[in-house]
Design a protein around this motif. Structure first.
Motif, short mmCIF file in Angstrom:
data_model
loop_
_atom_site.label_atom_id
_atom_site.label_comp_id
_atom_site.label_asym_id
_atom_site.label_seq_id
_atom_site.Cartn_x
_atom_site.Cartn_y
_atom_site.Cartn_z
N SER A 63 0.84 -1.18 0.00
CA SER A 63 0.00 0.00 0.00
C SER A 63 0.88 1.23 0.00
O SER A 63 1.92 1.28 0.65
N ALA A 64 0.48 2.21 -0.78
CA ALA A 64 1.23 3.45 -0.88
C ALA A 64 0.30 4.61 -0.58
O ALA A 64 -0.89 4.56 -0.91
N GLU A 65 0.85 5.61 0.07
CA GLU A 65 0.07 6.80 0.42
C GLU A 65 0.89 8.05 0.15
O GLU A 65 2.12 8.02 0.20
N ARG A 66 0.18 9.11 -0.06
CA ARG A 66 0.81 10.44 -0.17
C ARG A 66 -0.20 11.43 0.38
O ARG A 66 -0.83 12.18 -0.34
N PRO A 67 -0.37 11.39 1.69
CA PRO A 67 -1.52 12.06 2.33
C PRO A 67 -1.61 13.57 2.12
O PRO A 67 -2.70 14.11 2.05
N LYS A 68 -0.50 14.26 2.05
CA LYS A 68 -0.56 15.71 1.91
C LYS A 68 0.01 16.16 0.59
O LYS A 68 0.29 17.35 0.40
N GLY A 69 0.19 15.23 -0.32
CA GLY A 69 0.73 15.60 -1.62
C GLY A 69 2.20 15.94 -1.60
O GLY A 69 2.70 16.50 -2.58
N SER A 70 2.88 15.60 -0.50
CA SER A 70 4.32 15.88 -0.47
C SER A 70 5.07 14.55 -0.39
O SER A 70 5.24 13.89 -1.41
N PHE A 71 5.45 14.11 0.82
CA PHE A 71 6.17 12.84 0.92
C PHE A 71 5.21 11.67 0.72
O PHE A 71 3.97 11.82 0.80
N SER A 72 5.77 10.51 0.45
CA SER A 72 4.97 9.30 0.25
C SER A 72 5.57 8.16 1.06
O SER A 72 6.77 8.16 1.36
N THR A 73 4.72 7.23 1.44
CA THR A 73 5.18 6.02 2.10
C THR A 73 4.70 4.81 1.31
O THR A 73 3.63 4.82 0.71
N LEU A 74 5.54 3.79 1.31
CA LEU A 74 5.21 2.50 0.71
C LEU A 74 5.33 1.46 1.80
O LEU A 74 6.40 1.31 2.40
N GLU A 75 4.24 0.77 2.08
CA GLU A 75 4.25 -0.25 3.13
C GLU A 75 4.08 -1.62 2.49
O GLU A 75 3.25 -1.80 1.58
N ILE A 76 4.85 -2.56 2.96
CA ILE A 76 4.69 -3.95 2.55
C ILE A 76 4.33 -4.75 3.80
O ILE A 76 5.08 -4.75 4.78
N GLN A 77 3.20 -5.40 3.76
CA GLN A 77 2.77 -6.22 4.89
C GLN A 77 3.13 -7.67 4.64
O GLN A 77 3.18 -8.13 3.50
N ARG A 78 3.40 -8.37 5.73
CA ARG A 78 3.68 -9.82 5.66
C ARG A 78 4.71 -10.10 4.57
O ARG A 78 4.46 -10.84 3.61
N THR A 79 5.88 -9.50 4.72
CA THR A 79 6.89 -9.60 3.68
C THR A 79 7.23 -11.04 3.34
O THR A 79 7.21 -11.94 4.20
N GLU A 80 7.58 -11.25 2.09
CA GLU A 80 8.00 -12.54 1.56
C GLU A 80 9.40 -12.38 0.98
O GLU A 80 9.81 -11.27 0.64
N GLN A 81 10.11 -13.48 0.84
CA GLN A 81 11.47 -13.41 0.31
C GLN A 81 11.49 -12.80 -1.09
O GLN A 81 12.43 -12.11 -1.47
N GLY A 82 10.43 -13.02 -1.85
CA GLY A 82 10.35 -12.47 -3.19
C GLY A 82 10.20 -10.96 -3.22
O GLY A 82 10.31 -10.35 -4.29
N ASP A 83 9.96 -10.35 -2.07
CA ASP A 83 9.87 -8.90 -2.00
C ASP A 83 11.25 -8.25 -1.96
O ASP A 83 11.37 -7.03 -2.08
N SER A 84 12.29 -9.05 -1.78
CA SER A 84 13.64 -8.51 -1.73
C SER A 84 13.97 -7.83 -3.05
O SER A 84 13.88 -8.45 -4.11
N ALA A 85 14.31 -6.57 -2.97
CA ALA A 85 14.55 -5.77 -4.18
C ALA A 85 14.98 -4.38 -3.74
O ALA A 85 15.02 -4.06 -2.55
N MET A 86 15.30 -3.56 -4.74
CA MET A 86 15.52 -2.13 -4.52
C MET A 86 14.21 -1.42 -4.83
O MET A 86 13.64 -1.63 -5.90
N TYR A 87 13.74 -0.61 -3.91
CA TYR A 87 12.52 0.15 -4.11
C TYR A 87 12.91 1.60 -4.39
O TYR A 87 13.51 2.27 -3.56
N LEU A 88 12.54 2.04 -5.58
CA LEU A 88 12.96 3.35 -6.06
C LEU A 88 11.77 4.31 -6.11
O LEU A 88 10.65 3.91 -6.48
N CYS A 89 12.04 5.52 -5.75
CA CYS A 89 11.04 6.58 -5.83
C CYS A 89 11.53 7.60 -6.85
O CYS A 89 12.74 7.85 -6.96
N ALA A 90 10.62 8.17 -7.60
CA ALA A 90 10.96 9.21 -8.56
C ALA A 90 9.90 10.30 -8.47
O ALA A 90 8.77 10.06 -8.01
N SER A 91 10.27 11.49 -8.90
CA SER A 91 9.28 12.57 -8.94
C SER A 91 9.43 13.36 -10.22
O SER A 91 10.49 13.34 -10.86
#
Lengths: 113, 114
Positions: B66-94
């Protein structure tokens, strides 16, 4: 569907020589293309972009060529330097379909001193 | 530094745990993107926001993400119940809508799920 691919996974060049990195794309509707450079452990760094209404665009030591007839994109780096060693990605965008970029797998550029 | 920033830069977690990443875009940019990159591959699009509105989500973004950007500025990306396949680089761009659309990337958050 959309796909972007690279012809050469690894390119080795001598310092001072020119480098050419190639990219093929399959979506003729793509209208915006970007080249990024990515060094180990870092995020992609913007190099140069080109829109589909152009064939060529030049930056500092870099030139991007777009051939829409054969759906081919290239990045030319003049006088390649050791600091140019990195992975280079081309990315395409179909703005009509939103703002996501579709990336290829990347080309490793190794500069030999 | 006025570029895109991401925190943390590295995260090691055990399978089943939840993790949250933060992205601070370039200040005047109203569009924010999340991508995932695995070793030897190019980044893959996950989702993007214009201001606070989430306008597009990839099929890669399972219901554990789930991703949020509540005030239109910063954003958060949450991963629940992580799995080994989630291992990666998570990149943000604007980017700034209407000003060339060039996406500028942050340094990424490298996630390792044990």
């Amino acid at each position: 569907g959309e796909s972007v691919g690279l012809h050469l996974p690894t390119l080795s060049v001598q310092e001072g020589d020119n480098s050419i990195i190639n990219c093929a794309y399959s979506n003729s509707a793509s209208d915006y293309f970007i080249w990024y450079k990515q060094e180990s452990g870092k995020g992609p760094q913007f190099i140069i972009d080109i829109r589909s209404n152009m064939d060529k665009r030049q930056g500092q030591r870099v030139t991007v060529l777009l051939n829409k007839t054969v759906k081919h994109l290239s990045l030319q780096i003049a006088a390649t330097q050791p600091g140019d060693s990195a992975v280079y990605f081309c990315a395409e965008n179909v703005r009509e379909y939103g703002n996501k970029l579709v990336f290829g797998a990347g080309t490793i550029l190794r500069v030999k001193s | 530094d006025t570029g895109v920033s991401q925190n943390p830069r590295h995260k090691i977690t055990k399978r089943g745990q939840n993790v949250t990443f933060r992205c601070d875009p370039i200040s005047e940019h109203n569009r924010l993107y999340w991508y995932r990159q695995t070793l030897g591959q190019g980044p893959e699009f996950l989702t993007y926001f214009q201001n606070e509105a989430q306008l597009e989500k990839s099929r890669l973004l399972s219901d554990r993400f789930s991703a949020e950007r509540p005030k239109g500025s910063f954003s958060t990306l949450e991963i629940q119940r992580t799995e080994q396949g989630d291992s990666a680089m998570y990149l943000c761009a604007s980017s700034h809508a209407g000003a060339g659309e060039t996406q500028y990337f942050g340094p990424g958050t490298r996630l390792l799920v044990l």
